[in-house]
Design a protein around this motif. Structure first.
Motif, PDB file in Angstrom:
ATOM      1  N   ILE A   1      19.182 -12.869  -3.288  1.00 19.99           N
ATOM      2  CA  ILE A   1      20.476 -13.430  -3.679  1.00 19.99           C
ATOM      3  C   ILE A   1      21.593 -12.407  -3.471  1.00 19.99           C
ATOM      4  CG2 ILE A   1      21.800 -14.348  -5.607  1.00 19.99           C
ATOM      5  CD1 ILE A   1      19.586 -16.173  -5.958  1.00 19.99           C
ATOM      6  N   THR A   2      21.406 -11.195  -4.001  1.00 18.30           N
ATOM      7  CA  THR A   2      22.446 -10.169  -3.869  1.00 18.30           C
ATOM      8  C   THR A   2      22.387  -9.473  -2.517  1.00 18.30           C
ATOM      9  OG1 THR A   2      21.078  -8.399  -4.799  1.00 18.30           O
ATOM     10  CG2 THR A   2      22.409  -9.712  -6.342  1.00 18.30           C
ATOM     11  N   ARG A   3      21.250  -9.582  -1.827  1.00 22.52           N
ATOM     12  CA  ARG A   3      21.022  -8.958  -0.516  1.00 22.52           C
ATOM     13  C   ARG A   3      20.997  -7.429  -0.590  1.00 22.52           C
ATOM     14  NH1 ARG A   3      20.984 -14.098   0.072  1.00 22.52           N
ATOM     15  NH2 ARG A   3      21.883 -15.126   1.865  1.00 22.52           N
ATOM     16  N   ARG A   4      20.798  -6.897  -1.776  1.00 22.66           N
ATOM     17  CA  ARG A   4      20.721  -5.450  -1.967  1.00 22.66           C
ATOM     18  C   ARG A   4      19.328  -5.092  -2.444  1.00 22.66           C
ATOM     19  NH1 ARG A   4      25.864  -3.720  -1.561  1.00 22.66           N
ATOM     20  NH2 ARG A   4      27.499  -5.144  -2.152  1.00 22.66           N
ATOM     21  N   GLY A   5      18.907  -3.880  -2.093  1.00 24.29           N
ATOM     22  CA  GLY A   5      17.567  -3.481  -2.502  1.00 24.29           C
ATOM     23  C   GLY A   5      17.374  -1.991  -2.525  1.00 24.29           C
ATOM     24  N   THR A   6      16.124  -1.604  -2.727  1.00 27.19           N
ATOM     25  CA  THR A   6      15.759  -0.194  -2.812  1.00 27.19           C
ATOM     26  C   THR A   6      14.609   0.109  -1.868  1.00 27.19           C
ATOM     27  OG1 THR A   6      14.222  -0.652  -4.618  1.00 27.19           O
ATOM     28  CG2 THR A   6      16.457  -0.016  -5.231  1.00 27.19           C
ATOM     29  N   ILE A   7      14.519   1.375  -1.514  1.00 24.98           N
ATOM     30  CA  ILE A   7      13.414   1.875  -0.693  1.00 24.98           C
ATOM     31  C   ILE A   7      12.825   3.061  -1.434  1.00 24.98           C
ATOM     32  CG2 ILE A   7      12.770   2.932   1.495  1.00 24.98           C
ATOM     33  CD1 ILE A   7      15.172   1.563   2.736  1.00 24.98           C
ATOM     34  N   ARG A   8      11.498   3.089  -1.507  1.00 15.86           N
ATOM     35  CA  ARG A   8      10.811   4.210  -2.150  1.00 15.86           C
ATOM     36  C   ARG A   8       9.591   4.572  -1.326  1.00 15.86           C
ATOM     37  NH1 ARG A   8      11.453   3.662  -8.596  1.00 15.86           N
ATOM     38  NH2 ARG A   8      13.630   3.168  -8.496  1.00 15.86           N
ATOM     39  N   GLY A   9       9.302   5.859  -1.302  1.00 14.27           N
ATOM     40  CA  GLY A   9       8.131   6.322  -0.569  1.00 14.27           C
ATOM     41  C   GLY A   9       8.081   7.830  -0.560  1.00 14.27           C
ATOM     42  N   GLN A  10       7.354   8.364   0.436  1.00 19.25           N
ATOM     43  CA  GLN A  10       7.294   9.817   0.567  1.00 19.25           C
ATOM     44  C   GLN A  10       7.042  10.203   2.019  1.00 19.25           C
ATOM     45  OE1 GLN A  10       4.213  11.094  -2.077  1.00 19.25           O
ATOM     46  NE2 GLN A  10       2.630  10.982  -0.518  1.00 19.25           N
ATOM     47  N   THR A  11       7.357  11.459   2.308  1.00 21.00           N
ATOM     48  CA  THR A  11       7.156  11.979   3.656  1.00 21.00           C
ATOM     49  C   THR A  11       5.730  12.502   3.801  1.00 21.00           C
ATOM     50  OG1 THR A  11       7.821  14.219   3.082  1.00 21.00           O
ATOM     51  CG2 THR A  11       9.581  12.699   3.762  1.00 21.00           C
ATOM     52  N   ASN A  12       5.377  12.836   5.039  1.00 23.08           N
ATOM     53  CA  ASN A  12       4.048  13.413   5.288  1.00 23.08           C
ATOM     54  C   ASN A  12       3.920  14.812   4.677  1.00 23.08           C
ATOM     55  OD1 ASN A  12       5.931  14.387   7.172  1.00 23.08           O
ATOM     56  ND2 ASN A  12       4.351  14.762   8.707  1.00 23.08           N
ATOM     57  N   THR A  13       5.043  15.418   4.293  1.00 21.81           N
ATOM     58  CA  THR A  13       4.999  16.732   3.635  1.00 21.81           C
ATOM     59  C   THR A  13       4.994  16.613   2.108  1.00 21.81           C
ATOM     60  OG1 THR A  13       7.400  16.917   3.721  1.00 21.81           O
ATOM     61  CG2 THR A  13       6.167  17.863   5.568  1.00 21.81           C
ATOM     62  N   GLY A  14       4.990  15.362   1.578  1.00 22.85           N
ATOM     63  CA  GLY A  14       4.912  15.152   0.138  1.00 22.85           C
ATOM     64  C   GLY A  14       6.229  15.015  -0.584  1.00 22.85           C
TER      65      GLY A  14
ATOM     66  N   PHE B   1       7.578   9.117   7.378  1.00 20.66           N
ATOM     67  CA  PHE B   1       7.841   8.527   6.062  1.00 20.66           C
ATOM     68  C   PHE B   1       7.055   7.240   5.944  1.00 20.66           C
ATOM     69  CE2 PHE B   1      10.124   4.953   4.176  1.00 20.66           C
ATOM     70  CZ  PHE B   1      10.231   5.367   2.865  1.00 20.66           C
ATOM     71  N   SER B   2       6.579   6.939   4.736  1.00 21.69           N
ATOM     72  CA  SER B   2       5.983   5.628   4.461  1.00 21.69           C
ATOM     73  C   SER B   2       6.336   5.230   3.044  1.00 21.69           C
ATOM     74  CB  SER B   2       4.469   5.650   4.654  1.00 21.69           C
ATOM     75  OG  SER B   2       3.870   6.539   3.739  1.00 21.69           O
ATOM     76  N   GLY B   3       6.595   3.949   2.860  1.00 17.80           N
ATOM     77  CA  GLY B   3       6.976   3.457   1.543  1.00 17.80           C
ATOM     78  C   GLY B   3       7.145   1.960   1.548  1.00 17.80           C
ATOM     79  N   THR B   4       7.936   1.467   0.592  1.00 18.39           N
ATOM     80  CA  THR B   4       8.150   0.034   0.425  1.00 18.39           C
ATOM     81  C   THR B   4       9.625  -0.238   0.191  1.00 18.39           C
ATOM     82  OG1 THR B   4       5.988  -0.151  -0.624  1.00 18.39           O
ATOM     83  CG2 THR B   4       7.474  -1.975  -0.949  1.00 18.39           C
ATOM     84  N   ALA B   5      10.102  -1.321   0.783  1.00 15.54           N
ATOM     85  CA  ALA B   5      11.467  -1.788   0.537  1.00 15.54           C
ATOM     86  C   ALA B   5      11.382  -3.083  -0.264  1.00 15.54           C
ATOM     87  CB  ALA B   5      12.198  -2.041   1.851  1.00 15.54           C
ATOM     88  N   ALA B   6      12.276  -3.239  -1.235  1.00  8.87           N
ATOM     89  CA  ALA B   6      12.361  -4.453  -2.042  1.00  8.87           C
ATOM     90  C   ALA B   6      13.816  -4.882  -2.086  1.00  8.87           C
ATOM     91  CB  ALA B   6      11.839  -4.193  -3.451  1.00  8.87           C
ATOM     92  N   VAL B   7      14.097  -6.099  -1.591  1.00 10.25           N
ATOM     93  CA  VAL B   7      15.468  -6.591  -1.507  1.00 10.25           C
ATOM     94  C   VAL B   7      15.579  -7.900  -2.277  1.00 10.25           C
ATOM     95  CG1 VAL B   7      17.282  -7.394   0.064  1.00 10.25           C
ATOM     96  CG2 VAL B   7      15.780  -5.523   0.753  1.00 10.25           C
ATOM     97  N   ASN B   8      16.611  -8.016  -3.104  1.00  3.32           N
ATOM     98  CA  ASN B   8      16.885  -9.249  -3.831  1.00  3.32           C
ATOM     99  C   ASN B   8      17.511 -10.230  -2.849  1.00  3.32           C
ATOM    100  OD1 ASN B   8      18.580 -11.208  -5.341  1.00  3.32           O
ATOM    101  ND2 ASN B   8      17.811 -10.090  -7.109  1.00  3.32           N
TER     102      ASN B   8
END
Length: 182
Positions: A110-123, A101-108
């Motif tokens: 202040i709230t200490r919560r975030g999201t992760i988005r990306g994709q696997t090597n199989t698409g 898997f490869s992607g990016t994490a973005a965390v706020n």
């Protein structure tokens, strides 16, 4: 005492005093005074522009101060556009190496919560959520890639730039190793 009638100060006809002090020479022609209106409009425009410029400058100054405070607290950030968001590249793979898997994490920060988005090597597209405890530099989260999902934990070795490692278990039982940062 006289029996004379008092001056009609507030209800004078045509705006003149009953005593006759106002003359026809002092009154404007019918309609608005265009020059006075333009001067007032120009003054208001200058005041509005000054206020607006001051507000924008104050906003930018506040953001610079906040960014400096976040750096001083060790929060750090990778995106210059929003000092409250900590972003980092994230990658991971199963121990047997069959899925990555490869992607990016973005965390706020202040709230200490975030999201992760990306994709696997199989698409397959992957999305997830994460929480971060900045005091202990630890976090956890969940992510789904198609039919597979994982729960993971991680720890940061550096806050600026964000870097660290983690582990997780896929829904099919395979162990996953995570890497945060470059």
């Amino acid at each position: 005492m006289t029996a004379a009638k008092p001056l009609a100060r507030y209800s004078a006809v045509e705006g003149t005093l009953a005593s006759g002090f106002a003359t026809a020479d002092l009154h404007h022609a019918v309609g608005h005074d265009r020059l006075a209106g333009k001067a007032e409009h120009d003054r208001l425009a200058v005041c509005t522009a000054a206020f607006s410029t001051g507000t924008v400058q104050m906003h930018h100054t506040f953001r610079r101060i906040l960014a400096t405070m976040l750096i001083a607290w060790g929060v750090g950030y990778a995106q210059a556009q929003n000092p409250l968001i900590i972003t980092a590249p994230v990658s991971g793979q199963t121990i047997d190496g069959t899925l990555s898997f490869s992607g990016t994490a973005a965390v706020n920060s202040i709230t200490r919560r975030g999201t992760i988005r990306g994709q696997t090597n199989t698409g397959l597209e992957c999305r997830g959520i994460t929480t971060l405890n900045l005091t202990f530099s630890r976090g956890e989260g969940t992510m789904a890639c198609g039919q597979l999902s994982t729960r993971f934990v991680f720890s940061l070795t550096s806050r600026q730039p964000p870097a660290g490692t983690g582990t997780g278990i896929l829904s099919d039982g395979r162990k996953v190793v995570l890497r945060i940062g470059r």
